[in-house]
Design a protein around this motif. Structure first.
Motif, PDB file in Angstrom:
ATOM      1  N   GLY A  77       0.922  -1.498  -0.062  1.00 25.29           N
ATOM      2  CA  GLY A  77       0.231  -0.291  -0.485  1.00 25.29           C
ATOM      3  C   GLY A  77       1.065   1.303   0.283  1.00 25.29           C
ATOM      4  O   GLY A  77       0.014   2.081   0.245  1.00 25.29           O
ATOM      5  N   VAL A  78       2.114   1.081   0.454  1.00 24.85           N
ATOM      6  CA  VAL A  78       2.893   2.700   0.443  1.00 24.85           C
ATOM      7  C   VAL A  78       4.656   1.537  -0.309  1.00 24.85           C
ATOM      8  O   VAL A  78       4.869   0.471  -0.312  1.00 24.85           O
ATOM      9  CB  VAL A  78       3.374   2.856   1.248  1.00 24.85           C
ATOM     10  N   GLU A  79       5.195   2.684  -0.743  1.00 29.61           N
ATOM     11  CA  GLU A  79       6.080   2.237  -1.455  1.00 29.61           C
ATOM     12  C   GLU A  79       7.544   1.750  -0.598  1.00 29.61           C
ATOM     13  O   GLU A  79       7.658   2.460   0.984  1.00 29.61           O
ATOM     14  CB  GLU A  79       7.027   3.772  -2.169  1.00 29.61           C
ATOM     15  N   GLN A  80       8.327   0.410  -0.908  1.00 30.08           N
ATOM     16  CA  GLN A  80       8.582  -0.001   0.376  1.00 30.08           C
ATOM     17  C   GLN A  80      10.013   1.036   0.593  1.00 30.08           C
ATOM     18  O   GLN A  80      10.533   1.589   0.254  1.00 30.08           O
ATOM     19  CB  GLN A  80       9.379  -1.397  -0.146  1.00 30.08           C
ATOM     20  N   ASP A  81      10.438   0.968   2.308  1.00 31.17           N
ATOM     21  CA  ASP A  81      11.281   1.860   2.550  1.00 31.17           C
ATOM     22  C   ASP A  81      11.366   1.171   3.595  1.00 31.17           C
ATOM     23  O   ASP A  81      10.821   1.432   4.864  1.00 31.17           O
ATOM     24  CB  ASP A  81      10.325   3.456   3.094  1.00 31.17           C
ATOM     25  N   ILE A  82      12.838   0.176   3.764  1.00 28.50           N
ATOM     26  CA  ILE A  82      13.157  -0.115   5.315  1.00 28.50           C
ATOM     27  C   ILE A  82      13.265   0.611   6.076  1.00 28.50           C
ATOM     28  O   ILE A  82      13.530   0.653   7.439  1.00 28.50           O
ATOM     29  CB  ILE A  82      13.831  -1.312   4.671  1.00 28.50           C
ATOM     30  N   GLY A  83      13.963   1.824   5.705  1.00 33.55           N
ATOM     31  CA  GLY A  83      14.295   2.805   6.835  1.00 33.55           C
ATOM     32  C   GLY A  83      13.338   3.687   7.751  1.00 33.55           C
ATOM     33  O   GLY A  83      13.189   3.428   8.863  1.00 33.55           O
ATOM     34  N   LYS A  84      12.110   3.926   7.121  1.00 29.36           N
ATOM     35  CA  LYS A  84      11.093   4.172   7.392  1.00 29.36           C
ATOM     36  C   LYS A  84      10.127   3.109   8.343  1.00 29.36           C
ATOM     37  O   LYS A  84       9.749   3.168   9.855  1.00 29.36           O
ATOM     38  CB  LYS A  84      10.030   4.759   6.695  1.00 29.36           C
TER      39      LYS A  84
END
Length: 404
Positions: A99-106
């Motif tokens: 549902g969102v752009e993958q962002d491991i940091g977030k």
């Protein structure tokens, strides 16, 4: 049955709890479609647990079609309200790109935040990412305190646990007055109510500023503010002892007021109050009470448990001759459900519905709202936490005459 009764009265906690009953099949037959409608109604009022539960429904296709983007948006809104499980779930969305752009940091940032607030799943998720993290004990302690506070049955800070004002003791009345924020003399004014031995029943009995001044030795302005805040509190708790019809308050001098005999009467069918429930419900109830004191009324969206809130709102908006917009900062932004003030404002504009803007912020957050409700539009400013503007009712009456 208690949840059902509360839900029928529009209480968001009861709506969500009844939704959980249908979700789990507790005391009723399991029915996810009914559960979703109840969650939507509670979420529409800004209740974070309902927003989170609704996110779960969209993520796993319970009672609705799977919609990962909507689930992530709902988790984000519940997380913004401090819901710990929603913070962790939003982290999962970013970790997997659901549902969102993958962002491991977030995702890591959100897991740490949830872990600080005592969420064990967040700690496990960090471990699976190879991250050893020691949560902040202070934040965990704050979260625990918040949980304990949420479980207690109590009113506003300094206000007695019982919402039935008629039952309040003298000490409870003085606590209520002292927490009104009446300025440097708040404690002094509260003490005078104690000296006059004013209990809840007597506080309810005052119908005019003069009544208060006769019994309690305080200035006229303070007496007026106390009566206004008493009625605002009663409107907020939905009664709990009813004040006798007052003769003070938002009315302007008789020379500039339109009597209900010379002004068409506003009704629930003809006037719709559009608002973000989590931001302006208290003020909307104050406004409704002030209108009722002058022989008018207006509709604040309340739907029966399980009913389709979108259908009710559209029907009411379509029938209304005038809409009162409670313009808080996020009015017109995407809401916690697919039908929100963004859709309401679009409908108002497309249908060219006459509206009256009560501006409650310096600047709208949403650019679309700023475009539609430009600075050139006439409005009355009413900041949250301040008394209802003295000329608001008379201005609404003038506007309403032009709409019929």
């Amino acid at each position: 049955e208690c949840y059902r009764k509360g839900a029928e009265e529009g209480d968001e906690v009861s709506l969500c709890s009844l939704g959980l009953c249908y979700d789990n099949g507790t005391g009723v037959g399991k029915n996810m479609k009914v559960a979703v409608q109840l969650y939507i109604q509670a979420a529409y009022k800004g209740y974070p647990i309902a927003v989170y539960n609704l996110g779960n429904c969209y993520e796993y296709g319970e009672g609705v079609k799977v919609d990962k983007k909507e689930a992530a948006a709902l988790y984000s809104q519940a997380a913004d309200k401090g819901h710990v499980s929603a913070i962790c779930s939003l982290g999962l969305c970013y970790s997997a790109g659901n549902g969102v752009e993958q962002d491991i940091g977030k995702a890591i940032e959100l897991y740490k935040k949830a872990a600080d607030l005592g969420n064990p799943l967040a700690m496990r998720n960090l471990g699976e990412l190879g991250i050893y993290y020691i949560p902040c004990p202070l934040k965990q302690e704050q979260s625990l305190r918040q949980k304990e506070e949420e479980e207690e049955v109590k009113g506003e800070a300094g206000v007695p646990a019982s919402t039935n004002m008629e039952e309040w003791t003298v000490d409870q009345v003085t606590a209520f007055i002292s927490n009104m924020g009446l300025g440097p003399k708040s404690a002094e004014f509260a003490a005078k109510f104690g000296e006059a031995i004013v209990n809840g029943k007597e506080l309810l009995s005052y119908t005019s500023v003069e009544d208060v001044m006769e019994e309690v030795d305080i200035p006229k302005k303070a007496a007026r503010l106390i009566l206004e805040q008493r009625d605002a509190y009663l409107a907020k708790v939905g009664g709990g002892g009813h004040a006798t019809s007052p003769t003070y308050g938002a009315s302007t001098p008789s020379s500039s007021r339109l009597s209900t005999s010379s002004c068409a009467r506003m009704t629930e069918d003809s006037v719709f109050i559009s608002l973000r429930f989590g931001e302006a419900m208290e003020e909307a109830k104050q406004l409704k009470a002030a209108l009722q004191r002058e022989g008018h009324d207006a509709y604040i969206c309340e739907v029966a448990p399980g009913d389709d809130i979108e259908e009710v709102v559209i029907k009411r908006l379509d029938a209304a001759k005038m809409v009162i917009i409670m313009g808080t900062e996020t009015y017109g932004s995407e809401g916690t459900v697919k039908f929100s003030t963004k859709e309401e404002l679009r409908f108002i504009m497309e249908e060219e519905k006459p509206f009256f803007l009560v501006k409650m912020c310096d600047r709208f957050k949403d650019a679309g709202t700023r475009f539609k409700l430009t600075a050139s539009k006439s409005y009355i400013m009413w900041k949250k936490g301040t008394p209802l503007p003295s000329n608001l009712i008379s201005e609404l009456e003038k506007k309403y005459i032009t709409c019929i």
